[in-house]
Write a protein that holds these residues in place. Sequence first.
Motif: not given
Lengths: 236, 236
Positions: A30-34, A160-169, A223-230
């Motif tokens: 999502x941060x990359x534009x999805x 299901x894990x991605x779907x659950x995260x999607x509604x928060x993002x 995942x590498x970028x995300x890991x370092x992101x604030x």
Amino acid sequence: MSTPVLSLLLADARTPSGGYAHSGGLEGAVAAGLRAADVRAFVSARLRTVAAVDASFAAAACGDERESAGPTDRRIHARLALDAELAARTPARPQRLAMRAVGRGLLRVGRMLWADDPLLAAYARASEWTPRPVVLGLLAAAGGLTPVEAARLTLYEDAAGVAAAAVKLLPLDAAETTAWLASLAGEIEAGAATAARAAADAAAAGSPAALPATATPALDLLSLTHHESEGKLFVS
Amino acid sequence: MSAERRALRIGVAGPVGTGKSSLIAALCATLGSELRLGVVTNDIYTTEDAEFLRAQGVLAPERIVAVQTGCCPHTAIRDDVSANLQAVEDLEAAQGPLEVVFVESGGDNLTTAFSPALADTQIFVLDCAGGDDVPRKGGPGVARSDLLVINKVDLAPLVGASVERMVSDAGARRGGRPTLAIDLRGSGGIVDVAAWVLQQESAWRAGTLVSEDPGPPAPHHLHADDGVEHAHAHSH
């Protein structure tokens, strides 16, 4: 426990394994534009790639009836070999950490459900990584599930894990993401059969290296970028 | 790890901005020379609380770790404590033996309470600036935490809050469990909180610690029309 009920229990997000803190790479994407409209395709892509690999490892870790009749030593050795093969397929450290975290959470539950299971106990002692797919396969085996059921659980949980995260993002209605999940049932079912076959073939060849190794370089890099992101909501 | 050998785990919960991190910093400064301490923080978006504590210089940076909770601070300390439990275990394994580990919840609402699987005893933190009617509203943290801290009493005159009323309302809810009204900026009260921590730690070491599990949300919403109390569960 009846095996259909056990399947429901293992698929239930309320069974505590810490999975709610992970987005399956969606937050980084999502941060990359999805966008919201892309989530179903994202889930489907995972089912064909990273989740397909995980599912084949869960099926292999579950083992079939013939395998489960073997000595515990040999069986534990085979699971540690699966750890190593899966690590070789997981080049990004944040993803290895995430698999360890949720695998360890799930193992805690499994040890409470089957405190006397010798394979679970030995694996908990011997594995330094406890990645979720291998742990889920072991829990499935302890509860009498089949490899295809272990693979189905892995694929369903991934989606299901991605779907659950999607509604928060993203601006999405959870009823809509649930409908997407339902529409992916055919892919999940076919993927489970494929994964179980791959596990059986690898077992027949006596080589865990023969398990699928579909790569997802974009997810690895994100995942590498995300890991370092604030300012992120999800660990991974 | 047996109960006597592992660290006492003290949960610190309370609404956003009431001073949980500052309280932990002050406790570390007061007790750091007597006890081997560790801290696990639960931020929703960032590792800000952990950074704040490290910046205070009250504890070695490696004794402070942050857990990210997929925007579910309440879940992470009550319904599914996997991530926090792993963080505490890893902290103890890396830095141990420790005597007390503080687990700071992400700021949440009045229904927050720690699972007995994560915290052996728990502190709930309120502040005067958040409204002096909060103790009267109740909830599990207010009614059944092992210690209730009412912070920022120095602000009471500035915001028109009555400390006496807060302490007396809390007393009526708490069935004899202690309440401490303190302020971390001036003279007061951190010594009393530190004394409570020391007393809990000796009871833990002696195997005589009995914690009150706050459990589910307390009924606190009185409907004027029917005079019946309704359990009032909030989601965050």
